[in-house]
Design a protein around this motif. Structure first.
Motif, PDB file in Angstrom:
ATOM      1  N   PRO A 120       1.264  11.977   0.212  1.00 49.35           N
ATOM      2  CA  PRO A 120       1.265  11.054  -1.071  1.00 49.35           C
ATOM      3  C   PRO A 120       1.058   9.701  -0.436  1.00 49.35           C
ATOM      4  N   ASN A 121       0.873   8.740  -1.246  1.00 51.70           N
ATOM      5  CA  ASN A 121       0.863   7.294  -0.825  1.00 51.70           C
ATOM      6  C   ASN A 121       1.728   6.366  -1.889  1.00 51.70           C
ATOM      7  N   THR A 122       1.953   5.400  -1.449  1.00 53.59           N
ATOM      8  CA  THR A 122       2.460   4.206  -1.767  1.00 53.59           C
ATOM      9  C   THR A 122       2.653   3.823  -3.447  1.00 53.59           C
ATOM     10  N   PRO A 123       1.280   3.736  -3.840  1.00 57.19           N
ATOM     11  CA  PRO A 123       1.072   3.522  -5.092  1.00 57.19           C
ATOM     12  C   PRO A 123       1.526   4.587  -6.270  1.00 57.19           C
ATOM     13  N   ALA A 124       2.304   5.518  -5.638  1.00 56.84           N
ATOM     14  CA  ALA A 124       2.841   6.544  -6.591  1.00 56.84           C
ATOM     15  C   ALA A 124       4.151   5.797  -7.159  1.00 56.84           C
ATOM     16  N   ALA A 125       4.460   4.431  -6.382  1.00 56.29           N
ATOM     17  CA  ALA A 125       5.584   3.693  -6.991  1.00 56.29           C
ATOM     18  C   ALA A 125       5.201   2.975  -8.404  1.00 56.29           C
ATOM     19  N   VAL A 126       3.974   2.860  -8.553  1.00 57.75           N
ATOM     20  CA  VAL A 126       3.484   2.402  -9.996  1.00 57.75           C
ATOM     21  C   VAL A 126       2.734   3.555 -10.891  1.00 57.75           C
ATOM     22  N   GLY A 127       2.978   4.627 -10.434  1.00 59.28           N
ATOM     23  CA  GLY A 127       2.229   5.752 -10.988  1.00 59.28           C
ATOM     24  C   GLY A 127       0.814   6.169 -10.944  1.00 59.28           C
ATOM     25  N   ALA A 128       0.238   5.514  -9.776  1.00 53.98           N
ATOM     26  CA  ALA A 128      -1.265   5.814  -9.434  1.00 53.98           C
ATOM     27  C   ALA A 128      -1.239   6.061  -8.202  1.00 53.98           C
ATOM     28  N   GLY A 129      -0.511   7.265  -7.855  1.00 57.52           N
ATOM     29  CA  GLY A 129      -0.511   7.828  -6.361  1.00 57.52           C
ATOM     30  C   GLY A 129      -1.831   8.569  -6.053  1.00 57.52           C
ATOM     31  N   MET A 130      -2.206   8.742  -4.943  1.00 60.23           N
ATOM     32  CA  MET A 130      -2.867   9.928  -4.739  1.00 60.23           C
ATOM     33  C   MET A 130      -2.280  10.902  -3.590  1.00 60.23           C
ATOM     34  N   THR A 131      -2.063  12.295  -4.052  1.00 56.61           N
ATOM     35  CA  THR A 131      -1.570  13.327  -3.232  1.00 56.61           C
ATOM     36  C   THR A 131      -2.268  14.538  -2.839  1.00 56.61           C
ATOM     37  N   MET A 164      -7.711  19.184   6.595  1.00 60.21           N
ATOM     38  CA  MET A 164      -7.959  17.745   5.950  1.00 60.21           C
ATOM     39  C   MET A 164      -6.980  16.991   5.909  1.00 60.21           C
ATOM     40  N   ILE A 165      -5.456  17.464   6.076  1.00 61.09           N
ATOM     41  CA  ILE A 165      -4.348  16.674   5.813  1.00 61.09           C
ATOM     42  C   ILE A 165      -4.386  15.280   6.629  1.00 61.09           C
ATOM     43  N   ASP A 166      -4.760  15.597   7.825  1.00 64.57           N
ATOM     44  CA  ASP A 166      -4.699  14.119   8.696  1.00 64.57           C
ATOM     45  C   ASP A 166      -5.829  13.307   8.215  1.00 64.57           C
ATOM     46  N   VAL A 167      -6.804  13.527   7.610  1.00 63.94           N
ATOM     47  CA  VAL A 167      -8.133  13.091   7.455  1.00 63.94           C
ATOM     48  C   VAL A 167      -7.424  12.411   5.989  1.00 63.94           C
ATOM     49  N   VAL A 168      -6.823  12.949   5.094  1.00 65.84           N
ATOM     50  CA  VAL A 168      -6.104  12.264   4.011  1.00 65.84           C
ATOM     51  C   VAL A 168      -5.187  11.213   4.156  1.00 65.84           C
ATOM     52  N   THR A 169      -4.408  11.423   5.302  1.00 65.84           N
ATOM     53  CA  THR A 169      -3.771  10.206   5.752  1.00 65.84           C
ATOM     54  C   THR A 169      -4.389   9.230   6.286  1.00 65.84           C
ATOM     55  N   VAL A 171      -7.470   8.203   4.928  1.00 67.52           N
ATOM     56  CA  VAL A 171      -8.258   7.602   3.843  1.00 67.52           C
ATOM     57  C   VAL A 171      -7.486   7.322   2.426  1.00 67.52           C
ATOM     58  N   SER A 172      -6.275   7.918   2.616  1.00 66.72           N
ATOM     59  CA  SER A 172      -5.310   7.578   1.214  1.00 66.72           C
ATOM     60  C   SER A 172      -3.930   7.214   1.711  1.00 66.72           C
ATOM     61  N   GLY A 173      -3.501   8.082   2.505  1.00 64.31           N
ATOM     62  CA  GLY A 173      -1.866   8.123   2.939  1.00 64.31           C
ATOM     63  C   GLY A 173      -1.639   6.505   3.620  1.00 64.31           C
ATOM     64  N   SER A 174      -2.428   6.236   4.488  1.00 61.45           N
ATOM     65  CA  SER A 174      -2.243   5.004   5.126  1.00 61.45           C
ATOM     66  C   SER A 174      -3.095   3.739   4.254  1.00 61.45           C
ATOM     67  N   SER A 175      -4.077   4.008   3.599  1.00 62.11           N
ATOM     68  CA  SER A 175      -5.044   3.102   3.488  1.00 62.11           C
ATOM     69  C   SER A 175      -4.604   1.976   2.291  1.00 62.11           C
ATOM     70  N   PRO A 176      -3.587   2.049   1.623  1.00 58.23           N
ATOM     71  CA  PRO A 176      -3.006   1.001   0.817  1.00 58.23           C
ATOM     72  C   PRO A 176      -2.926  -0.199   1.673  1.00 58.23           C
ATOM     73  N   ALA A 177      -2.282  -0.097   2.965  1.00 60.76           N
ATOM     74  CA  ALA A 177      -2.006  -1.249   3.809  1.00 60.76           C
ATOM     75  C   ALA A 177      -3.507  -1.896   4.052  1.00 60.76           C
ATOM     76  N   TYR A 178      -4.478  -1.063   4.128  1.00 61.21           N
ATOM     77  CA  TYR A 178      -5.768  -1.760   4.621  1.00 61.21           C
ATOM     78  C   TYR A 178      -6.388  -2.601   3.257  1.00 61.21           C
ATOM     79  N   VAL A 179      -5.893  -2.178   2.116  1.00 60.75           N
ATOM     80  CA  VAL A 179      -6.524  -2.695   0.717  1.00 60.75           C
ATOM     81  C   VAL A 179      -5.791  -3.908   0.589  1.00 60.75           C
ATOM     82  N   PHE A 180      -4.271  -3.750   0.992  1.00 61.24           N
ATOM     83  CA  PHE A 180      -3.662  -4.898   0.858  1.00 61.24           C
ATOM     84  C   PHE A 180      -4.019  -6.206   1.733  1.00 61.24           C
ATOM     85  N   MET A 181      -4.426  -5.925   2.637  1.00 56.64           N
ATOM     86  CA  MET A 181      -5.009  -6.899   3.797  1.00 56.64           C
ATOM     87  C   MET A 181      -6.281  -7.464   3.242  1.00 56.64           C
ATOM     88  N   PHE A 182      -7.003  -6.514   2.830  1.00 55.72           N
ATOM     89  CA  PHE A 182      -8.356  -6.892   2.104  1.00 55.72           C
ATOM     90  C   PHE A 182      -8.016  -8.033   0.734  1.00 55.72           C
TER      91      PHE A 182
END
Length: 266
Positions: A120-131, A164-169, A171-182
């Motif tokens: 999963p990823n942290t946008p789950a906290a606002v009901g917008a996660g991707m798992t 594909m699980i590590d690829v998911v990590t 592209v979505s699992g860790s990527s909220p951090a990249y988006v926050f930086m942007f």
């Protein structure tokens, strides 16, 4: 939804999941239980969600039909060895930890447990996660549907193959951090030219939100949507030229690749 759901670990992701499950009325609160090492953590969880809590992981393992191991990878082996005698063939064990394969999990449990790896990823906290969900072969259709319903309660969920699980990590699992930086970089640029910071964050964040929604809802290629904004000789194409010159695409691709490689090495 029938059955009980237990969480071992009650950090941010577990709380996001609990919030989604309760908001969507997937099950009664008395069918939920969570454990944590800290008395304070379980007390706060009980107050926030109105669920059963304990500091005894084995109590949760015995209680749950769907057992979610919401612990960091470094603690996974310790937790499994603690609870494995309490996990029988009827339970489904769901893991959130990157790097821990289905084969590793089965070997650590020492028996043929029904397993679902997730990312999963942290946008789950606002009901917008991707798992992403990856079940072992012995997980039945009904059990997988139940797990999918749980993760869909706080966003989107899709089945992927284990490779594909590590690829998911990345592209979505860790990527909220990249988006926050942007978003932060967009806002910093606006602040540099005089916009108040609070307002700059709103303009930047809402634009990222809206742009993502356009990709999802129009079905158009991101490049096509980009071209729609770029008027000939205009301001946008000038900014795009600089981003291409400075290597935005390459930097993002290299960052995601590094994340995937790190996940594969855990």
């Amino acid at each position: 939804m029938k059955g009980t759901i237990g969480f071992i670990g009650c950090g941010n992701m577990a709380k996001a999941m609990l919030g989604g499950i309760i908001a969507e009325n997937l099950t009664d609160r008395d069918a939920l239980m969570a454990s944590a090492r800290s008395e304070q953590t379980v007390r706060l969880a009980a107050e926030q969600f109105g669920i059963r809590t304990t500091v005894d992981n084995r109590e949760v393992a015995t209680f749950a039909d769907i057992l979610i191991l919401a612990v960091k990878p470094i603690y996974m082996e310790e937790v499994i060895r603690e609870i494995r005698d309490d996990v029988d063939e009827d339970k489904v064990v769901v893991t959130l930890a990157p790097g821990k394969t289905l084969a590793w999990l089965k070997e650590t449990f020492g028996k043929d447990v029904k397993l679902v790896r997730t990312m999963p990823n942290t946008p789950a906290a606002v009901g917008a996660g991707m798992t992403a969900l990856c079940p072992s072969e012995n997980v039945g259709e009904a059990d997988l549907k139940t797990v999918t319903e749980i993760f869909s309660s706080f966003g989107e969920a899709e089945i992927v193959t284990e490779n594909m699980i590590d690829v998911v990590t990345g592209v979505s699992g860790s990527s909220p951090a990249y988006v926050f930086m942007f978003i932060e970089a967009l806002a910093d640029a606006a602040v540099h030219d005089g916009m108040p910071r609070k307002q700059a964050y709103k303009f930047a964040a809402q634009t990222v939100l809206g742009s993502a929604k356009m990709v999802l809802e129009t079905g158009k290629h991101p490049g096509e949507l980009k071209d729609m904004v770029c008027s000939p000789g205009g301001t946008t194409i000038e900014a795009v030229r600089v981003l291409e010159k400075e290597g935005l695409r390459s930097a993002v691709m290299e960052a995601v690749k590094a994340c995937i490689d790190k996940a594969r090495g855990l």
